[in-house]
Enzyme design. Structure first.
Site, PDB file in Angstrom:
ATOM      1  CG  ASN A  49      -0.466  -0.245   2.519  1.00 48.46           C
ATOM      2  OD1 ASN A  49       0.581  -0.863   2.683  1.00 48.46           O
ATOM      3  ND2 ASN A  49      -1.178   0.211   3.523  1.00 48.46           N
ATOM      4  CD  GLU A  51      -1.763   4.573   4.625  1.00 48.50           C
ATOM      5  OE1 GLU A  51      -1.307   5.442   5.414  1.00 48.50           O
ATOM      6  OE2 GLU A  51      -2.468   3.606   5.010  1.00 48.50           O
ATOM      7  CB  CYS A  60      -5.315  -1.287  -1.640  1.00 49.33           C
ATOM      8  SG  CYS A  60      -6.639  -0.623  -0.630  1.00 49.33           S
ATOM      9  CD  GLU A  62      -5.271  -5.953  -1.668  1.00 44.27           C
ATOM     10  OE1 GLU A  62      -4.762  -4.833  -1.458  1.00 44.27           O
ATOM     11  OE2 GLU A  62      -6.098  -6.469  -0.898  1.00 44.27           O
ATOM     12  CB  CYS A  98     -10.761  -2.990   0.200  1.00 43.56           C
ATOM     13  SG  CYS A  98     -10.126  -2.124  -1.255  1.00 43.56           S
ATOM     14  CB  CYS A 101      -8.320  -4.439  -3.862  1.00 50.28           C
ATOM     15  SG  CYS A 101      -7.229  -3.088  -3.395  1.00 50.28           S
TER      16      CYS A 101
HETATM   17  N1  THU Z   1      -5.369  -1.756   2.445  1.00 48.12           N
HETATM   18  C1  THU Z   1      -4.787  -2.493   1.455  1.00 48.12           C
HETATM   19  O1  THU Z   1      -3.652  -2.220   1.034  1.00 48.12           O
HETATM   20  N2  THU Z   1      -5.484  -3.529   0.945  1.00 48.12           N
HETATM   21  C2  THU Z   1      -6.737  -3.899   1.330  1.00 48.12           C
HETATM   22  O2  THU Z   1      -7.340  -4.775   0.735  1.00 48.12           O
HETATM   23  C3  THU Z   1      -7.358  -3.256   2.495  1.00 48.12           C
HETATM   24  C4  THU Z   1      -6.688  -2.019   2.976  1.00 48.12           C
HETATM   25  C5  THU Z   1      -4.643  -0.603   2.989  1.00 48.12           C
HETATM   26  C6  THU Z   1      -5.259   0.724   2.643  1.00 48.12           C
HETATM   27  C7  THU Z   1      -4.693   1.618   3.737  1.00 48.12           C
HETATM   28  O3  THU Z   1      -3.403   2.056   3.321  1.00 48.12           O
HETATM   29  C8  THU Z   1      -4.522   0.668   4.912  1.00 48.12           C
HETATM   30  O4  THU Z   1      -4.611  -0.659   4.390  1.00 48.12           O
HETATM   31  C9  THU Z   1      -5.592   0.847   5.978  1.00 48.12           C
HETATM   32  O5  THU Z   1      -6.861   0.807   5.433  1.00 48.12           O
END
Ligand code: THU
Length: 145
Positions: A49, A51, A60, A62, A98, A101
């Protein structure tokens, strides 16, 4: 066969996702996630991820992995995806992709007509299910053809 490839690469795929988690840029949530994609030629591509100070723009793991794969010329051939994450990389519960993704992974999978196995990796378990279970009746490229 797809099942044989996944069995042969399962440990490497999970290890790659775990290693990718170490490259997460997650200063706002503190939640580090790694994802690894397995392709039908045995290749594994990863992402973490990424941000953003404008929180809602965060990407994210994925989605980053799928973007990297697309940029590397991949169009389908996706057989499995491993996802792992936790606060500061401390993994406990298995996390599943999520909603956004799931849709992004579906695009890459649909290009090759595969239904990748999603491996949600926790500290004490790996929860496995096909993408079609996580995202039934998906909207995809075929809908625009
Ligand atoms: N996140 C992912 O990288 N993948 C997911 O499927 C769920 C959430 C990340 C997004 C954010 O940077 C952190 O997890 C908290 O939500």
């Amino acid at each position: 066969m797809k099942e044989d490839l996944i069995a042969a690469k399962r440990d490497a795929l999970i290890a790659a996702a775990r290693q990718a988690m170490g490259t997460a840029y997650a200063p706002y949530s503190g939640f580090h996630v790694g994802a690894a994609l397995l392709f039908d030629d045995g290749a594994i591509l990863t992402g973490a991820n990424f941000e953003n100070a404008s929180y809602g723009l965060s990407l994210c793991a994925e989605t980053v992995a799928c973007s990297i794969a697309a940029h590397a010329g991949r169009r389908g051939g996706l057989v499995a995806v491993a996802v792992i994450g936790g606060p500061a990389g401390a993994v406990e519960a298995a996390i599943s992709p999520c909603g956004r993704c799931r849709q992004v992974v579906n695009e890459l999978a649909a290009l090759g007509g595969t239904d990748p196995l999603i491996l949600c990796v926790g500290a004490h378990e790996v929860v496995e299910m096909p993408l079609s279970v996580l995202l039934p009746n998906a909207f995809g490229p075929a809908n625009l053809a």
